[in-house]
Motif scaffolding. Structure first.
Motif, PDB file in Angstrom:
ATOM      1  N   LYS A 114      11.079   5.950   3.841  1.00 57.20           N
ATOM      2  CA  LYS A 114       9.793   5.306   3.549  1.00 57.20           C
ATOM      3  C   LYS A 114       9.906   3.786   3.547  1.00 57.20           C
ATOM      4  O   LYS A 114       8.981   3.083   3.956  1.00 57.20           O
ATOM      5  CB  LYS A 114       9.252   5.808   2.201  1.00 57.20           C
ATOM      6  N   THR A 118       7.872   1.439   6.083  1.00 65.65           N
ATOM      7  CA  THR A 118       7.022   0.379   5.549  1.00 65.65           C
ATOM      8  C   THR A 118       7.271  -0.941   6.265  1.00 65.65           C
ATOM      9  O   THR A 118       6.323  -1.658   6.630  1.00 65.65           O
ATOM     10  CB  THR A 118       7.259   0.207   4.030  1.00 65.65           C
ATOM     11  N   PHE A 216       3.573   3.827   0.327  1.00 68.66           N
ATOM     12  CA  PHE A 216       4.289   4.970  -0.254  1.00 68.66           C
ATOM     13  C   PHE A 216       4.651   4.749  -1.726  1.00 68.66           C
ATOM     14  O   PHE A 216       5.449   5.511  -2.285  1.00 68.66           O
ATOM     15  CB  PHE A 216       5.581   5.228   0.530  1.00 68.66           C
ATOM     16  N   ASP A 226       7.081  11.037   3.651  1.00 67.77           N
ATOM     17  CA  ASP A 226       6.381   9.922   4.282  1.00 67.77           C
ATOM     18  C   ASP A 226       5.176  10.401   5.082  1.00 67.77           C
ATOM     19  O   ASP A 226       4.266   9.630   5.359  1.00 67.77           O
ATOM     20  CB  ASP A 226       7.333   9.159   5.212  1.00 67.77           C
TER      21      ASP A 226
END
Length: 368
Positions: A114, A118, A216, A226
């Motif tokens: 995650k 991101t 997240f 995710d």
């Protein structure tokens, strides 16, 4: 006799519950693909890779070859220790629409996909994001076109189908059947206004939607999720839509050993306990009704208790199941799975139970 009577009426209840669930799943059969008007919106395709040099060599060209006027490919190298980064750079050298995000190890987020995603999302240039995996390929040149055409002012999340490559052996049938059943449930619930998950092999959403939901952050401590946890958090009847055009399908490489598949499923299943309560109850009841159907069928038939009625209900349930799953499999190009239906269903129930028990006795911290 009293016990058998109780089991008999419980069995009738279980069959009714199963039929109610398959009536929900029939929504997928009724779901038609209406060609969408091509929007030509700028799209960022994101691929997060960890030690995927071999797969990237094979699949990146298929993404670059998409028949779409405006897209960038964001390649995210998540702390790989093979030639993944070098492969990415080799493609970037000859393609000006590739952007590379090289993620460095950070102790707080080590092994967390995650975090890498991101960074990739932040680096993307466009508001419309399309996700797939490094071991996954689009099955047509119109993948981006089909998936992106379903975005509207209201529809900010697009759920797509991510298949697994057909192969020989029972394990391949098991993996593909589990994927088929998951897709039927996912799309059917989304159709009736209760979207609850997605698969990262084929998923699209708006960048602004990601940041409005704080990315997240609500489940950053959970190593997986995710895709499904994020969609479970933000999806609703108004902002989510489905793309089931065959040109929108992707295909991944399935695991080659039972132990590898179980490890993968343990990671996937571990996220379910973080779903919204209503989703956990709905999914849990279906699974429990499956178990009880098989157990009670066996007990009542062996006892020859009202066996004609029991056998009739069993046949009704299997006929409905074959029709719903059969027509759904046709939509998703998985028709060859039908002849294995009872066997793979039973094996999947048993393996899921084993995975559930295992997940409650051990911890899994990394996505690779």
């Amino acid at each position: 006799m009293i016990v058998l009577n109780a089991l008999f009426y419980t069995f009738i209840t279980v069959v009714i519950i199963q039929l109610l669930y398959y009536s929900i799943f029939s929504q997928f059969i009724l779901l038609n693909h209406y060609p969408q008007k091509q929007k030509n919106i700028a799209v960022s395709v994101l691929v997060c890779a960890k030690n995927e040099a071999k797969n990237l060599k094979e699949f990146i060209p298929l993404i670059l070859d998409q028949d779409y006027p405006s897209f960038e490919l964001v390649l995210i190298n998540d702390c790989s220790n093979d030639e993944t980064l070098a492969v990415m750079k080799s493609f970037q050298a000859t393609n000006n629409n590739i952007k590379i995000v090289d993620v460095k190890p950070i102790e707080a987020f080590w092994g967390n996909k995650k975090y890498a995603l991101t960074l990739g999302i932040k680096a993307s240039s466009n508001n419309f994001l399309l996700f797939t995996d490094a071991d996954c390929k689009p099955l047509s040149k119109n993948w981006i076109k089909e998936m992106s055409s379903h975005f509207t002012n209201k529809k900010r999340i697009v759920l797509g189908y991510g298949a697994y490559r057909k192969g020989k052996g029972f394990l391949n049938k098991l993996i593909r059947f589990e994927t088929l059943l998951t897709a039927i449930q996912c799309f059917s619930y989304a159709k009736i206004g209760m979207p609850y998950m997605a698969v990262g092999r084929n998923l699209a959403y708006r960048k602004e939607t990601f940041f409005e939901a704080r990315g997240f952050m609500n489940h950053m401590n959970v190593r997986s999720g995710d895709d499904d946890l994020f969609v479970n958090q933000i999806a609703d009847a108004t902002n989510t839509t489905i793309c089931i055009s065959k040109d929108s399908f992707t295909e991944s490489i399935p695991k080659h050993s039972l132990s590898e598949w179980i490890t993968q499923k343990k990671r996937h299943v571990s996220t379910a306990k973080y779903y919204k309560l209503k989703h956990k109850l709905i999914l849990g009841l279906f699974y429990v009704s499956q178990i009880l159907f098989w157990i009670l069928s066996l007990i009542l038939l062996m006892a020859l208790f009202n066996w004609k009625i029991v056998l009739g209900l069993i046949l009704v349930r299997f006929i409905v199941q074959y029709i719903i799953i059969g027509m759904s499999a046709k939509k998703l190009n998985e028709k060859d799975l039908l002849i294995f239906l009872p066997v793979v269903e039973l094996f999947l129930i048993v393996s899921q139970m084993a995975i559930f028990i295992s997940n409650n006795t051990s911890k899994h911290n990394r996505w690779k």
